[in-house]
Every structure is written in C-alpha cells, then in structure tokens.
Design a protein around this motif. Structure first.
Motif, PDB file in Angstrom:
ATOM      1  N   MET A   1       0.598  -0.727  -0.225  1.00 26.44           N
ATOM      2  CA  MET A   1       0.092  -0.377  -0.031  1.00 26.44           C
ATOM      3  C   MET A   1       0.804   1.041   0.269  1.00 26.44           C
ATOM      4  O   MET A   1       1.585   1.027   0.720  1.00 26.44           O
ATOM      5  CB  MET A   1      -0.791  -0.580   0.933  1.00 26.44           C
ATOM      6  N   SER A   2       0.421   2.206  -1.372  1.00 22.03           N
ATOM      7  CA  SER A   2       1.740   3.716  -1.134  1.00 22.03           C
ATOM      8  C   SER A   2       0.239   4.695  -1.283  1.00 22.03           C
ATOM      9  O   SER A   2      -0.719   4.398  -1.303  1.00 22.03           O
ATOM     10  CB  SER A   2       2.009   3.078  -2.355  1.00 22.03           C
ATOM     11  N   LEU A   3       0.821   5.865  -0.674  1.00 25.88           N
ATOM     12  CA  LEU A   3       0.113   6.695  -0.441  1.00 25.88           C
ATOM     13  C   LEU A   3      -0.498   7.731  -1.759  1.00 25.88           C
ATOM     14  O   LEU A   3      -1.637   7.873  -2.165  1.00 25.88           O
ATOM     15  CB  LEU A   3       1.292   8.135  -0.536  1.00 25.88           C
ATOM     16  N   ALA A   4       0.553   6.858  -3.147  1.00 24.67           N
ATOM     17  CA  ALA A   4      -0.057   7.585  -4.566  1.00 24.67           C
ATOM     18  C   ALA A   4      -1.550   6.733  -4.394  1.00 24.67           C
ATOM     19  O   ALA A   4      -2.347   6.880  -5.439  1.00 24.67           O
ATOM     20  CB  ALA A   4       1.129   7.046  -5.674  1.00 24.67           C
ATOM     21  N   SER A   5      -1.345   5.186  -4.124  1.00 18.26           N
ATOM     22  CA  SER A   5      -2.679   4.226  -4.280  1.00 18.26           C
ATOM     23  C   SER A   5      -3.778   4.634  -3.641  1.00 18.26           C
ATOM     24  O   SER A   5      -4.495   4.365  -4.280  1.00 18.26           O
ATOM     25  CB  SER A   5      -2.424   3.235  -3.746  1.00 18.26           C
ATOM     26  N   VAL A   6      -3.156   4.842  -2.397  1.00 17.96           N
ATOM     27  CA  VAL A   6      -4.788   6.291  -1.694  1.00 17.96           C
ATOM     28  C   VAL A   6      -4.887   7.239  -2.593  1.00 17.96           C
ATOM     29  O   VAL A   6      -6.248   7.025  -1.841  1.00 17.96           O
ATOM     30  CB  VAL A   6      -4.339   5.709  -0.408  1.00 17.96           C
ATOM     31  N   GLU A   7      -4.270   7.800  -2.553  1.00 17.60           N
ATOM     32  CA  GLU A   7      -5.014   9.057  -3.524  1.00 17.60           C
ATOM     33  C   GLU A   7      -6.021   9.196  -4.610  1.00 17.60           C
ATOM     34  O   GLU A   7      -6.719  10.068  -5.164  1.00 17.60           O
ATOM     35  CB  GLU A   7      -2.943  10.142  -3.216  1.00 17.60           C
ATOM     36  N   ALA A   8      -5.177   8.154  -5.640  1.00 20.45           N
ATOM     37  CA  ALA A   8      -6.167   7.876  -6.345  1.00 20.45           C
ATOM     38  C   ALA A   8      -7.370   6.528  -6.486  1.00 20.45           C
ATOM     39  O   ALA A   8      -8.326   6.897  -7.361  1.00 20.45           O
ATOM     40  CB  ALA A   8      -5.125   6.098  -7.649  1.00 20.45           C
ATOM     41  N   GLY A   9      -7.565   6.535  -5.249  1.00 22.40           N
ATOM     42  CA  GLY A   9      -8.596   5.639  -4.662  1.00 22.40           C
ATOM     43  C   GLY A   9      -8.737   4.272  -5.367  1.00 22.40           C
ATOM     44  O   GLY A   9      -9.746   3.404  -5.384  1.00 22.40           O
ATOM     45  N   ARG A  10      -7.468   3.050  -5.788  1.00 17.89           N
ATOM     46  CA  ARG A  10      -7.355   2.481  -5.625  1.00 17.89           C
ATOM     47  C   ARG A  10      -7.379   1.068  -4.618  1.00 17.89           C
ATOM     48  O   ARG A  10      -7.852   0.045  -4.997  1.00 17.89           O
ATOM     49  CB  ARG A  10      -6.511   1.878  -6.457  1.00 17.89           C
ATOM     50  N   ILE A  11      -7.251   2.041  -3.623  1.00 22.03           N
ATOM     51  CA  ILE A  11      -7.368   1.393  -2.348  1.00 22.03           C
ATOM     52  C   ILE A  11      -8.506   1.867  -1.716  1.00 22.03           C
ATOM     53  O   ILE A  11      -8.646   2.816  -1.301  1.00 22.03           O
ATOM     54  CB  ILE A  11      -6.014   1.113  -1.605  1.00 22.03           C
ATOM     55  N   ARG A  12      -9.845   0.850  -1.686  1.00 17.15           N
ATOM     56  CA  ARG A  12     -10.831   1.597  -0.484  1.00 17.15           C
ATOM     57  C   ARG A  12     -10.414   1.337   1.067  1.00 17.15           C
ATOM     58  O   ARG A  12     -10.344   0.724   1.349  1.00 17.15           O
ATOM     59  CB  ARG A  12     -11.605   0.730  -0.833  1.00 17.15           C
ATOM     60  N   LEU A  13     -11.280   2.749   1.692  1.00 10.90           N
ATOM     61  CA  LEU A  13     -10.472   2.446   3.066  1.00 10.90           C
ATOM     62  C   LEU A  13     -11.961   3.662   3.564  1.00 10.90           C
ATOM     63  O   LEU A  13     -12.339   3.823   2.987  1.00 10.90           O
ATOM     64  CB  LEU A  13      -9.502   3.753   3.216  1.00 10.90           C
ATOM     65  N   SER A  14     -11.673   3.221   5.241  1.00 12.10           N
ATOM     66  CA  SER A  14     -13.103   3.557   5.528  1.00 12.10           C
ATOM     67  C   SER A  14     -12.867   5.164   5.771  1.00 12.10           C
ATOM     68  O   SER A  14     -11.758   5.723   5.197  1.00 12.10           O
ATOM     69  CB  SER A  14     -13.120   3.327   7.354  1.00 12.10           C
ATOM     70  N   SER A  15     -14.011   5.710   6.128  1.00  6.11           N
ATOM     71  CA  SER A  15     -14.047   7.501   6.275  1.00  6.11           C
ATOM     72  C   SER A  15     -12.327   7.820   7.325  1.00  6.11           C
ATOM     73  O   SER A  15     -11.951   8.591   6.702  1.00  6.11           O
ATOM     74  CB  SER A  15     -15.306   7.621   6.864  1.00  6.11           C
ATOM     75  N   ALA A  16     -12.542   6.941   8.359  1.00  4.43           N
ATOM     76  CA  ALA A  16     -12.327   7.053   9.427  1.00  4.43           C
ATOM     77  C   ALA A  16     -10.251   7.530   8.745  1.00  4.43           C
ATOM     78  O   ALA A  16      -9.489   8.531   8.585  1.00  4.43           O
ATOM     79  CB  ALA A  16     -12.062   7.224  10.977  1.00  4.43           C
ATOM     80  N   THR A  17     -10.022   5.837   8.738  1.00  4.42           N
ATOM     81  CA  THR A  17      -8.410   5.758   7.703  1.00  4.42           C
ATOM     82  C   THR A  17      -8.336   6.647   6.071  1.00  4.42           C
ATOM     83  O   THR A  17      -7.083   6.998   6.094  1.00  4.42           O
ATOM     84  CB  THR A  17      -8.407   3.959   7.426  1.00  4.42           C
ATOM     85  N   HIS A  18      -9.354   7.075   5.547  1.00  5.83           N
ATOM     86  CA  HIS A  18      -9.166   7.643   4.534  1.00  5.83           C
ATOM     87  C   HIS A  18      -8.679   9.144   5.212  1.00  5.83           C
ATOM     88  O   HIS A  18      -8.103  10.204   4.208  1.00  5.83           O
ATOM     89  CB  HIS A  18     -10.846   7.462   3.418  1.00  5.83           C
ATOM     90  N   ASN A  19      -9.150   9.668   6.073  1.00  6.50           N
ATOM     91  CA  ASN A  19      -8.592  11.232   6.466  1.00  6.50           C
ATOM     92  C   ASN A  19      -7.683  10.961   6.848  1.00  6.50           C
ATOM     93  O   ASN A  19      -6.968  11.970   6.915  1.00  6.50           O
ATOM     94  CB  ASN A  19      -9.689  11.737   8.013  1.00  6.50           C
ATOM     95  N   LEU A  20      -6.944   9.698   7.723  1.00  2.00           N
ATOM     96  CA  LEU A  20      -5.632  10.077   7.750  1.00  2.00           C
ATOM     97  C   LEU A  20      -4.585   9.731   7.047  1.00  2.00           C
ATOM     98  O   LEU A  20      -3.243  10.490   7.355  1.00  2.00           O
ATOM     99  CB  LEU A  20      -5.746   8.442   9.290  1.00  2.00           C
ATOM    100  N   ALA A  21      -5.085   8.726   5.998  1.00  2.00           N
ATOM    101  CA  ALA A  21      -4.374   8.421   4.636  1.00  2.00           C
ATOM    102  C   ALA A  21      -3.941   9.911   4.043  1.00  2.00           C
ATOM    103  O   ALA A  21      -2.692   9.965   3.510  1.00  2.00           O
ATOM    104  CB  ALA A  21      -4.979   7.835   3.874  1.00  2.00           C
ATOM    105  N   ALA A  22      -5.116  10.949   3.753  1.00  2.00           N
ATOM    106  CA  ALA A  22      -5.015  11.903   3.165  1.00  2.00           C
ATOM    107  C   ALA A  22      -4.135  12.688   3.978  1.00  2.00           C
ATOM    108  O   ALA A  22      -3.623  13.996   3.568  1.00  2.00           O
ATOM    109  CB  ALA A  22      -6.445  12.663   3.198  1.00  2.00           C
TER     110      ALA A  22
END
Length: 55
Positions: A1-22
């Motif tokens: 898992m990388s931050l680029a994948s999280v930003e691109a939306g390729r990895i689905r995260l919960s709302s709280a986890t998405h805020n932390l990753a952002a």
C-alpha cells in the motif's frame, strides 16, 4: 500500500482511515525532512563532542 494508491482511490478505506491517509499524503515530505534533520543533528552533536575533546 502506498500513498499514491490511496490518493488515486485504488485502495478502498473507511472514512476515518481515508482522512488519516489524506493527512499523511499531504504532510509526508514534512515528516521525512524532520526525521532527516533529527538524524543530521544527532550526528553533528556527536561529531562536535568528539571534535572538542581533541582540541
């Protein structure tokens, strides 16, 4: 898992986890630079202590 994948939306995260990753994606350079400065400062401190003992 990388931050680029999280930003691109390729990895689905919960709302709280998405805020932390952002937040991590937004400030990751600051964290890396802070660690680098801490390590450089510790090395410089050790060098300075050694150097002053030689004089």
């Amino acid at each position: 898992m990388s931050l680029a994948s999280v930003e691109a939306g390729r990895i689905r995260l919960s709302s709280a986890t998405h805020n932390l990753a952002a937040a991590a994606a937004r400030y990751h350079t600051v964290v890396v630079m802070a660690w680098g400065l801490v390590i450089a400062g510790l090395i410089l401190q050790r060098f300075w202590m050694y150097w002053t003992l030689l004089i």
